[in-house]
Design a protein around this motif. Structure first.
Motif, PDB file in Angstrom:
ATOM      1  N   CYS A 185       0.878  -0.958   0.401  1.00 54.39           N
ATOM      2  CA  CYS A 185       0.004  -0.264  -0.353  1.00 54.39           C
ATOM      3  C   CYS A 185       0.883   1.617   0.026  1.00 54.39           C
ATOM      4  CB  CYS A 185      -0.931  -0.085   1.478  1.00 54.39           C
ATOM      5  SG  CYS A 185      -2.166  -1.213   1.360  1.00 54.39           S
ATOM      6  N   VAL A 186       0.425   2.580  -1.108  1.00 54.09           N
ATOM      7  CA  VAL A 186       0.959   3.782  -0.480  1.00 54.09           C
ATOM      8  C   VAL A 186       0.225   4.767   0.102  1.00 54.09           C
ATOM      9  CG1 VAL A 186       2.403   3.371  -2.248  1.00 54.09           C
ATOM     10  CG2 VAL A 186      -0.135   4.687  -3.095  1.00 54.09           C
ATOM     11  N   GLN A 187       0.884   5.228   0.641  1.00 54.90           N
ATOM     12  CA  GLN A 187      -0.075   6.357   1.384  1.00 54.90           C
ATOM     13  C   GLN A 187      -0.385   7.764   0.494  1.00 54.90           C
ATOM     14  OE1 GLN A 187       1.150   8.353   5.157  1.00 54.90           O
ATOM     15  NE2 GLN A 187      -0.185   6.508   5.881  1.00 54.90           N
ATOM     16  N   LYS A 188      -1.824   8.008   0.290  1.00 57.04           N
ATOM     17  CA  LYS A 188      -2.555   9.095  -0.864  1.00 57.04           C
ATOM     18  C   LYS A 188      -3.686  10.005   0.866  1.00 57.04           C
ATOM     19  CE  LYS A 188      -1.031   7.285  -4.700  1.00 57.04           C
ATOM     20  NZ  LYS A 188      -0.377   8.856  -5.728  1.00 57.04           N
ATOM     21  N   THR A 189      -3.885  11.206  -0.339  1.00 53.28           N
ATOM     22  CA  THR A 189      -4.961  11.871   1.149  1.00 53.28           C
ATOM     23  C   THR A 189      -5.858  11.089  -0.213  1.00 53.28           C
ATOM     24  OG1 THR A 189      -3.224  12.892   0.154  1.00 53.28           O
ATOM     25  CG2 THR A 189      -5.657  14.674   1.128  1.00 53.28           C
ATOM     26  N   LEU A 190      -6.629  11.793   1.053  1.00 52.16           N
ATOM     27  CA  LEU A 190      -8.227  11.891   1.224  1.00 52.16           C
ATOM     28  C   LEU A 190      -8.649  12.844   1.343  1.00 52.16           C
ATOM     29  CD1 LEU A 190     -11.253   9.841   0.189  1.00 52.16           C
ATOM     30  CD2 LEU A 190     -10.900   9.648   2.542  1.00 52.16           C
ATOM     31  N   ARG A 191      -9.599  13.912   0.042  1.00 45.18           N
ATOM     32  CA  ARG A 191     -10.289  14.910   0.763  1.00 45.18           C
ATOM     33  C   ARG A 191     -11.444  14.331   0.817  1.00 45.18           C
ATOM     34  NH1 ARG A 191      -7.726  20.070  -2.375  1.00 45.18           N
ATOM     35  NH2 ARG A 191      -6.510  19.287  -0.628  1.00 45.18           N
ATOM     36  N   ILE A 192     -12.130  14.873   2.041  1.00 49.14           N
ATOM     37  CA  ILE A 192     -13.601  15.057   2.324  1.00 49.14           C
ATOM     38  C   ILE A 192     -14.142  16.640   2.121  1.00 49.14           C
ATOM     39  CG2 ILE A 192     -15.039  14.525   4.422  1.00 49.14           C
ATOM     40  CD1 ILE A 192     -13.113  12.721   5.092  1.00 49.14           C
ATOM     41  N   PHE A 193     -15.221  16.364   1.097  1.00 46.18           N
ATOM     42  CA  PHE A 193     -16.077  18.152   1.233  1.00 46.18           C
ATOM     43  C   PHE A 193     -17.169  17.634   2.053  1.00 46.18           C
ATOM     44  CE2 PHE A 193     -13.221  16.832  -2.428  1.00 46.18           C
ATOM     45  CZ  PHE A 193     -12.321  18.163  -2.797  1.00 46.18           C
ATOM     46  N   MET A 209      -4.504  11.110   5.489  1.00 48.25           N
ATOM     47  CA  MET A 209      -3.942  10.252   5.026  1.00 48.25           C
ATOM     48  C   MET A 209      -4.508   9.255   5.022  1.00 48.25           C
ATOM     49  SD  MET A 209      -2.123  12.229   3.556  1.00 48.25           S
ATOM     50  CE  MET A 209      -0.635  10.663   3.120  1.00 48.25           C
ATOM     51  N   VAL A 210      -4.555   8.454   3.467  1.00 50.03           N
ATOM     52  CA  VAL A 210      -5.542   6.490   3.448  1.00 50.03           C
ATOM     53  C   VAL A 210      -4.197   5.461   2.751  1.00 50.03           C
ATOM     54  CG1 VAL A 210      -7.700   7.356   4.126  1.00 50.03           C
ATOM     55  CG2 VAL A 210      -6.842   7.396   1.365  1.00 50.03           C
ATOM     56  N   ASP A 211      -4.629   4.714   3.008  1.00 51.24           N
ATOM     57  CA  ASP A 211      -3.910   2.836   2.220  1.00 51.24           C
ATOM     58  C   ASP A 211      -4.282   3.080   1.567  1.00 51.24           C
ATOM     59  OD1 ASP A 211      -1.822   3.960   4.384  1.00 51.24           O
ATOM     60  OD2 ASP A 211      -2.540   2.365   5.580  1.00 51.24           O
ATOM     61  N   VAL A 212      -3.125   2.948   0.099  1.00 54.04           N
ATOM     62  CA  VAL A 212      -4.782   3.205  -0.931  1.00 54.04           C
ATOM     63  C   VAL A 212      -3.718   1.714  -2.454  1.00 54.04           C
ATOM     64  CG1 VAL A 212      -5.977   4.627  -1.547  1.00 54.04           C
ATOM     65  CG2 VAL A 212      -3.891   4.880  -2.869  1.00 54.04           C
ATOM     66  N   PRO A 213      -4.117   0.246  -2.772  1.00 51.70           N
ATOM     67  CA  PRO A 213      -3.050  -0.029  -2.919  1.00 51.70           C
ATOM     68  C   PRO A 213      -2.588   0.220  -4.394  1.00 51.70           C
ATOM     69  CG  PRO A 213      -5.446  -0.878  -2.961  1.00 51.70           C
ATOM     70  CD  PRO A 213      -5.176   0.008  -2.857  1.00 51.70           C
ATOM     71  N   PHE A 214      -1.192  -0.328  -3.817  1.00 50.00           N
ATOM     72  CA  PHE A 214       0.141   0.121  -4.939  1.00 50.00           C
ATOM     73  C   PHE A 214      -0.593  -0.459  -6.276  1.00 50.00           C
ATOM     74  CE2 PHE A 214       3.725  -0.060  -6.605  1.00 50.00           C
ATOM     75  CZ  PHE A 214       5.030   0.795  -6.323  1.00 50.00           C
ATOM     76  N   PRO A 215      -0.468   0.467  -7.379  1.00 48.34           N
ATOM     77  CA  PRO A 215      -0.543   0.526  -8.194  1.00 48.34           C
ATOM     78  C   PRO A 215      -0.352  -0.982  -9.131  1.00 48.34           C
ATOM     79  CG  PRO A 215      -0.294   2.750  -8.494  1.00 48.34           C
ATOM     80  CD  PRO A 215       0.632   1.483  -6.761  1.00 48.34           C
ATOM     81  N   ILE A 216       0.211  -0.996  -8.886  1.00 48.01           N
ATOM     82  CA  ILE A 216       0.791  -2.834  -9.683  1.00 48.01           C
ATOM     83  C   ILE A 216      -0.027  -4.077  -9.179  1.00 48.01           C
ATOM     84  CG2 ILE A 216       2.278  -3.658  -7.646  1.00 48.01           C
ATOM     85  CD1 ILE A 216       2.890  -4.044 -11.410  1.00 48.01           C
ATOM     86  N   PHE A 236     -13.144   3.549   2.753  1.00 42.50           N
ATOM     87  CA  PHE A 236     -12.025   3.729   4.027  1.00 42.50           C
ATOM     88  C   PHE A 236     -12.552   3.779   5.546  1.00 42.50           C
ATOM     89  CE2 PHE A 236     -11.067   5.134  -0.045  1.00 42.50           C
ATOM     90  CZ  PHE A 236      -9.392   5.075  -0.600  1.00 42.50           C
ATOM     91  N   PHE A 237     -13.613   3.143   6.017  1.00 45.41           N
ATOM     92  CA  PHE A 237     -14.378   3.921   6.753  1.00 45.41           C
ATOM     93  C   PHE A 237     -15.480   2.673   7.525  1.00 45.41           C
ATOM     94  CE2 PHE A 237     -14.406   8.068   4.792  1.00 45.41           C
ATOM     95  CZ  PHE A 237     -13.259   9.546   5.896  1.00 45.41           C
ATOM     96  N   LYS A 238     -15.746   2.212   8.336  1.00 37.49           N
ATOM     97  CA  LYS A 238     -15.862   1.360   9.220  1.00 37.49           C
ATOM     98  C   LYS A 238     -17.020   1.849   9.424  1.00 37.49           C
ATOM     99  CE  LYS A 238     -13.245  -0.691  12.107  1.00 37.49           C
ATOM    100  NZ  LYS A 238     -12.618  -0.731  13.316  1.00 37.49           N
ATOM    101  N   ARG A 239     -17.517   3.128   9.820  1.00 40.91           N
ATOM    102  CA  ARG A 239     -18.001   3.308  10.612  1.00 40.91           C
ATOM    103  C   ARG A 239     -18.555   4.881  10.003  1.00 40.91           C
ATOM    104  NH1 ARG A 239     -18.315   1.488  14.631  1.00 40.91           N
ATOM    105  NH2 ARG A 239     -19.352  -0.803  14.587  1.00 40.91           N
ATOM    106  N   VAL A 240     -20.079   5.254   9.673  1.00 42.63           N
ATOM    107  CA  VAL A 240     -19.902   6.700   9.560  1.00 42.63           C
ATOM    108  C   VAL A 240     -21.375   6.726  10.601  1.00 42.63           C
ATOM    109  CG1 VAL A 240     -20.725   8.634   8.102  1.00 42.63           C
ATOM    110  CG2 VAL A 240     -18.553   6.599   7.772  1.00 42.63           C
ATOM    111  N   THR A 241     -20.775   7.892  11.684  1.00 40.73           N
ATOM    112  CA  THR A 241     -22.598   8.514  12.600  1.00 40.73           C
ATOM    113  C   THR A 241     -22.270  10.148  12.237  1.00 40.73           C
ATOM    114  OG1 THR A 241     -21.889   6.405  13.739  1.00 40.73           O
ATOM    115  CG2 THR A 241     -23.462   8.504  15.304  1.00 40.73           C
TER     116      THR A 241
END
Length: 442
Positions: free
Chosen positions: A110-118, A323-330, A167-172
């Motif tokens: 995994c690589v770390q990427k930025t998750l932008r939340i609006f 910052m979230v972990d996303v699968p490596f592109p390969i 990316f989320f287990k639970r949203v309240t």
């Protein structure tokens, strides 16, 4: 229940008396009414479930090989044999690579990427006769390198990364209890949803402004933990998986040469490690257990948004970066490669065609051998063929290999041998079949 007693005929009684006299002469006894154990029934067949979409069996490797006799007739077949050897080596190499790829996919990089939340809200019918409504929206997207999130088509372009809800287990979402006493808590759980979503929205009726609380619990795979201050001071890590934390402790011990020389399964604790374990010496196998009370669930993300019902819509377009972990592109390419390798319908069709041709070659070789043998010596060939077919016919009708000789059994002396009396008694005392007309049955 006692077995039924059937009356015996006079001939039967005479034969039985003679047989018992012979047995007594040899010091033996025979009890025709003794209990006989029935033969053990055959084991039942295991039922086989026939599936309507059963996959066709792949041809066996030996079905594609030419017979040695055919290879001798066709010297050019050596090239085909070389191709089979090359195919076998290629299949073995592909099988090894598939195993390696499957192992890599089990523990993806995994690589770390930025998750932008609006977070924003819209509203309608606030100054009209119709019931006023508002809608709270929470959407997000992973930012790629060099991507402009302010571009108008930012959310329209397809993304190679997982969707927002993955990316989320639970949203309240908590609304004002005074305004919405019956439905002020809205909860979404990842475990109850099979599909992923680009975002969430909550729509309600209302014309009063208030502040909504948003609670986001991260979904880490594998699970991550927040370290205690004492363990954080040793490793310099705030959140990580249990396996990486144990590995980091091992590297810490190795870098400071704290391993026990006399017993390598233990290591000595310096002052920072004593603050974690509370001991002077710890066994490596106990590290994962002892750090359990130093690991806590990661902190949740708490957001607050004020539902504004005036001005331009949408309102309050605030954004937050996580910052979230996303699968490596390969990893995606490897998954696609494995899927393409498994879809070998064209190869299977070619194998089936080759096996059909090999079967035809077998048949043509047998025909050729027949005609070649006939052309070399017609008389001997026909005699050998007739003798072989005669032997096969005897086997089919049961005259050969069954232990019986019809010509011998036709002679009257054949039935005067000592074993005949015993055979007759056994025949007469056998258990009659239901509905049969044999002696002893009713």
């Amino acid at each position: 229940m006692a077995p039924a007693q059937y009356p015996i005929s006079q001939a039967h009684a005479i034969v039985q008396a003679q047989f018992q006299a012979q047995l007594q002469a040899h010091g033996l006894t025979f009890n025709p009414t003794a209990k006989r154990f029935p033969p053990k029934p055959p084991a039942p067949f295991k039922p086989v479930e026939l599936l309507p979409t059963a996959r066709r069996k792949r041809p066996k490797p030996n079905e594609k090989h030419l017979p040695e006799k055919a290879s001798a007739i066709l010297p050019e077949s050596a090239l085909y044999t070389q191709l089979l050897d090359l195919e076998a080596r290629l299949d073995a190499a592909l099988a090894r690579k598939k195993v390696d790829i499957h192992e890599a996919l089990k523990n993806p990089l995994c690589v770390q990427k930025t998750l932008r939340i609006f977070v924003f809200n819209t509203f309608s019918n606030q100054n009209r006769s119709e019931p006023p409504t508002w809608t709270l929206k929470i959407i997000g997207r992973v930012l790629d390198d060099g991507e402009d999130p302010d571009h108008p088509g930012f959310f329209q372009r397809p993304s190679p990364y997982p969707k927002f809800s993955a990316f989320f287990k639970r949203v309240t979402i908590s609304l004002d209890k005074r305004l919405y006493p019956d439905s002020n808590i809205i909860t979404w759980e990842n475990s109850r949803s099979s599909a992923t979503h680009e975002g969430f929205e909550v729509k309600r009726k209302g014309d009063q402004e208030f502040s909504a609380q948003i609670r986001l619990e991260m979904n880490y795979s594998p699970e991550k933990f927040m370290l205690s201050p004492a363990l954080r001071e040793v490793l310099g890590v705030q959140v990580d998986t249990r396996a990486r934390i144990v590995s980091a402790i091992w590297h810490y011990v190795k870098a400071r040469k704290l391993q026990n020389q006399s017993d390598p399964s233990f290591f000595h604790c310096d002052q920072p490690l004593q603050n974690v374990f509370g001991e002077d010496k710890v066994k490596f196998s106990m590290v994962s257990q002892k750090i359990s009370h130093h690991l806590f669930p990661p902190q949740v993300i708490l957001l607050e948004h004020k539902i504004v019902l005036s001005g331009s819509s949408p309102v309050g377009s605030a954004c937050y970066d996580v910052m979230v972990d996303v699968p490596f592109p390969i990893q995606r390419e490897l998954s696609a490669l494995v899927a393409n390798v498994d879809k070998n319908r064209e190869v299977d069709a070619c194998d089936e065609s080759i096996c059909g041709i090999i079967r035809k070659i077998h048949e043509h070789r047998r025909r050729r051998a027949f005609f070649v043998g006939f052309s070399q010596s017609p008389l001997e060939f026909i005699k050998a063929l007739v003798e072989s077919q005669n032997k096969d016919m005897k086997i089919l009708v049961g005259e050969s290999g069954s232990g019986h000789n019809a010509d011998k059994e036709r002679k009257s002396d054949f039935f005067k041998q000592p074993w005949v009396d015993d055979a007759i008694v056994r025949f007469l005392n056998r258990k009659p079949a239901v509905g049969s007309n044999v002696p002893g049955s009713t």
